[in-house]
Scaffold this motif. Structure first.
Motif: not given
Length: 127
Positions: A14-24
């Motif tokens: 998720c960090l490498v591909f810049q995927q959001p981890l919050t805000g859902f």
């Protein structure tokens, strides 16, 4: 270790591909939590336990029920229209599972009777 390692790899991806981890939205978090607990942790743990107490052949056959079972659940809860082949496939899998389970029961019974009798019957010719 397995679940923690997988979670670490997922976080890294998720960090490498810049995927959001919050805000859902809360409904998404409930869905994520449900999938994590039920499908991943409980599902895999149950299959690992079953492998310790059942034949791997039977366990692998039970796994085949996942896809047609999900299709039937989608038809019931989501009003999906399933092709007739889905029901035929589910029936075929159920028949195959019944054949395997019966065969495993016969094999176990035959092995138990050989253990009680002191081993396999003698071979023709006296050897």
């Amino acid at each position: 270790m397995c679940y923690g390692g997988c979670a670490g790899i997922l976080l890294g991806m998720c960090l490498v591909f810049q995927q959001p981890l919050t805000g859902f939205p809360p409904a998404a978090w409930i869905g994520i939590l449900a999938v994590t607990l039920v499908a991943q942790i409980m599902g895999h743990s149950v299959f690992n336990h079953l492998l310790a107490v059942m034949s791997p052949l039977v366990v692998s056959m039970v796994i085949l029920l996942e896809i047609p079972g999900a299709a039937v659940l989608a038809a019931i809860f989501l009003d999906e229209q399933l092709p007739a082949g889905t029901y035929a496939g589910l029936g075929l899998i159920l028949v195959g599972l019944a054949v395997v389970v019966r065969g495993q029961g016969r094999r176990r019974a035959r092995k138990a009777s050989l253990d009680v009798a002191g081993g396999p019957p003698p071979v023709l010719g006296g050897n």
